[in-house]
Design a protein around this motif. Structure first.
Motif, PDB file in Angstrom:
ATOM      1  N   TYR A   4       0.726  -1.278  -0.010  1.00 13.39           N
ATOM      2  CA  TYR A   4      -0.100  -0.172   0.023  1.00 13.39           C
ATOM      3  C   TYR A   4       0.885   1.274  -0.075  1.00 13.39           C
ATOM      4  O   TYR A   4       0.566   2.245  -0.654  1.00 13.39           O
ATOM      5  CB  TYR A   4      -1.076   0.004   1.236  1.00 13.39           C
ATOM      6  N   ASP A   5       1.989   1.302   0.788  1.00 11.47           N
ATOM      7  CA  ASP A   5       3.041   2.414   0.914  1.00 11.47           C
ATOM      8  C   ASP A   5       3.471   2.760  -0.517  1.00 11.47           C
ATOM      9  O   ASP A   5       3.602   3.760  -0.897  1.00 11.47           O
ATOM     10  CB  ASP A   5       3.798   2.149   2.056  1.00 11.47           C
ATOM     11  N   TYR A   8       0.954   3.995  -2.994  1.00 11.06           N
ATOM     12  CA  TYR A   8       0.497   5.472  -2.656  1.00 11.06           C
ATOM     13  C   TYR A   8       1.933   6.280  -3.233  1.00 11.06           C
ATOM     14  O   TYR A   8       1.624   7.395  -3.915  1.00 11.06           O
ATOM     15  CB  TYR A   8       0.595   5.623  -1.112  1.00 11.06           C
ATOM     16  N   ARG A   9       3.041   5.744  -3.051  1.00 13.97           N
ATOM     17  CA  ARG A   9       4.321   6.670  -3.616  1.00 13.97           C
ATOM     18  C   ARG A   9       4.110   6.635  -5.320  1.00 13.97           C
ATOM     19  O   ARG A   9       4.589   7.536  -5.798  1.00 13.97           O
ATOM     20  CB  ARG A   9       5.503   5.923  -3.029  1.00 13.97           C
ATOM     21  N   SER A  12       1.841   9.505  -5.923  1.00 15.83           N
ATOM     22  CA  SER A  12       2.115  10.947  -5.448  1.00 15.83           C
ATOM     23  C   SER A  12       3.570  11.218  -6.160  1.00 15.83           C
ATOM     24  O   SER A  12       3.709  12.457  -6.442  1.00 15.83           O
ATOM     25  CB  SER A  12       2.392  10.564  -3.977  1.00 15.83           C
ATOM     26  N   GLN A  75      -5.620   6.091  -8.864  1.00 14.35           N
ATOM     27  CA  GLN A  75      -5.019   5.803  -7.607  1.00 14.35           C
ATOM     28  C   GLN A  75      -6.358   5.000  -6.970  1.00 14.35           C
ATOM     29  O   GLN A  75      -6.060   3.947  -6.279  1.00 14.35           O
ATOM     30  CB  GLN A  75      -4.847   6.976  -6.764  1.00 14.35           C
ATOM     31  N   PHE A  79      -6.097   1.184  -5.626  1.00 17.95           N
ATOM     32  CA  PHE A  79      -6.422   0.791  -4.213  1.00 17.95           C
ATOM     33  C   PHE A  79      -7.550  -0.068  -4.097  1.00 17.95           C
ATOM     34  O   PHE A  79      -7.271  -0.950  -3.126  1.00 17.95           O
ATOM     35  CB  PHE A  79      -6.218   1.835  -3.387  1.00 17.95           C
TER      36      PHE A  79
END
Length: 419
Positions: A4-5, A8-9, A12, A75, A79
């Motif tokens: 998940y991290d 997200y990166r 972003s 995104q 997810f």
């Protein structure tokens, strides 16, 4: 949480909006011979490749998966796909898709399947994912728009099946003697006799306003009255409500003609109305508004009449259609036959639809660990309640492609986990 991290990166730190826009241009770029156009297409491809390479370098062992995700999914879609993979632990291996008001919508897509949705279907086909089109339409109608939208090559690839008229038949090109299966031929002779009786007189005996306001859809087996007015208009709603009452009475009369129920024809029709009113709140509401709900308790219906009624189905679609079908020939039966022809022994599907006939497929998938369900925001209340209670995959009108992109993300995560 590490995945998940990193996901997200991805969204972003990289310009994924531009990458998706470039991918869309590549997918939809018209095939022209103009040197200028071809040069621009090459530039777009090079820019897309450079962006994907940057992601691949940034994320090492999952770089290829993330680069692919960035070009296809937002995104939120990515997810959601990851959430679904973590929940179910497997990829979708078959698409089960309703057409009207699901893939296409009279309200927002001008009754055509959007290019984005068609493109995603082609992507799944290229990945070897079978497609089952599951519709209440006639076979010829479905074949026409499918060939026009998806292309003859895909339709005849052997990896696509059409369940038509809500499950009365299955058409799977490229499978020899199993290409077309007429499931209604296996029905009990009495049930077939009821359909033959009604079909032979449904228009000739209809009241004048129904003959003027409705037409009989060109079904192979089901009996469907459609309005001669714009779908969902006030005139269409009025004439379909009246057609529903007429069909129920005609059904009762046809059953009486079998000679297996020891009641007068008019009495059988009253019990028929009461029976289906008990089965479906929408039908009850129409009968009440038409002053046609009999003062009979459906639980007191005779066993010989119930034995016939429980095998028959009344479909009511407000302002669109009133239909007589067979509960022994549902979309579920058609889907199971299509899966058999396509040789899918362990299905995990995305089931997309908006009506009660689609809900049966959704529940079948849920009860058999055979997939997940999605529905448009304007789906019938029972469908929305089911979808919201499972994975909450509700999409805006005409935006079925968004769910397909989410499924695409789910499959990419599954592939990366297996590699």
């Amino acid at each position: 949480m590490e995945r998940y991290d990193r996901l997200y990166r991805l969204y972003s730190d990289h310009d994924t909006d531009t990458l998706r826009a470039l991918q869309n241009l590549v997918d939809l770029f018209p095939l022209v011979e103009s040197p200028v156009a071809l040069d621009r297409w090459q530039e777009i491809n090079e820019e897309l490749a450079a962006g994907k390479a940057g992601i691949d370098d940034d994320f090492s062992e999952v770089g290829e998966t993330f680069a692919d995700l960035a070009t296809r999914a937002t995104q939120e879609q990515a997810f959601t796909g990851l959430d679904l993979y973590n929940k179910y632990g497997r990829s979708v291996n078959v698409l089960i898709l309703d057409v009207d008001e699901t893939l296409r919508s009279t309200g927002s897509t001008d009754n055509e399947i959007p290019r984005d949705t068609l493109n995603m279907l082609t992507e799944f086909h290229d990945d070897g994912i079978p497609i089952i089109i599951c519709t209440g339409q006639t076979l010829e109608s479905v074949k026409g728009f499918a060939i026009q939208g998806l292309g003859s090559e895909l339709i005849h690839s052997g990896n696509l099946s059409i369940v038509y008229e809500t499950g009365i038949g299955v058409f799977t090109p490229g499978h020899g003697a199993r290409t077309k299966q007429l499931l209604y031929e296996d029905l009990d002779e009495d049930v077939q006799a009821v359909f033959e009786d009604i079909r032979g007189r449904i228009l000739s005996e209809a009241p004048e306003n129904l003959r003027r306001g409705c037409h009989l859809q060109g079904n192979e087996f089901n009996i469907t009255m459609k309005p001669n007015f714009d779908t969902a208009s006030t005139a269409a709603k009025d004439v379909i409500d009246e057609a529903l009452v007429y069909e129920l009475d005609l059904l009762g009369d046809a059953i009486s003609g079998l000679g297996q129920v020891d009641l007068e024809s008019e009495t059988v029709s009253e019990w028929t109305r009461a029976y289906y009113a008990e089965q479906d709140p929408e039908i009850r509401s129409v009968l009440e508004s038409e002053g046609a709900l009999p003062d009979r308790d459906a639980t007191d219906v005779s066993s010989d009449l119930e034995d016939i009624l429980e095998r028959l189905d009344i479909g009511y679609y407000e302002g669109d259609a009133a239909e007589i079908g067979s509960l022994e020939l549902s979309k579920v039966v058609g889907v199971e036959a299509a899966l058999d022809v396509l040789d899918i022994e362990d299905p995990f599907s995305i089931v997309m639809g908006d009506s009660k006939s689609d809900l049966r497929v959704m529940r079948w998938a849920g009860e058999n660990d055979a997939g997940i369900a999605a529905a448009p925001e304007h789906a019938s209340q029972s469908v929305l309640e089911y979808v919201e209670a499972t994975d909450e995959l509700v999409f805006d009108q005409g935006r079925a492609g968004e769910i397909l992109r989410m499924v695409y993300a789910l499959n990419r995560f599954a592939e990366s986990a297996d590699s």
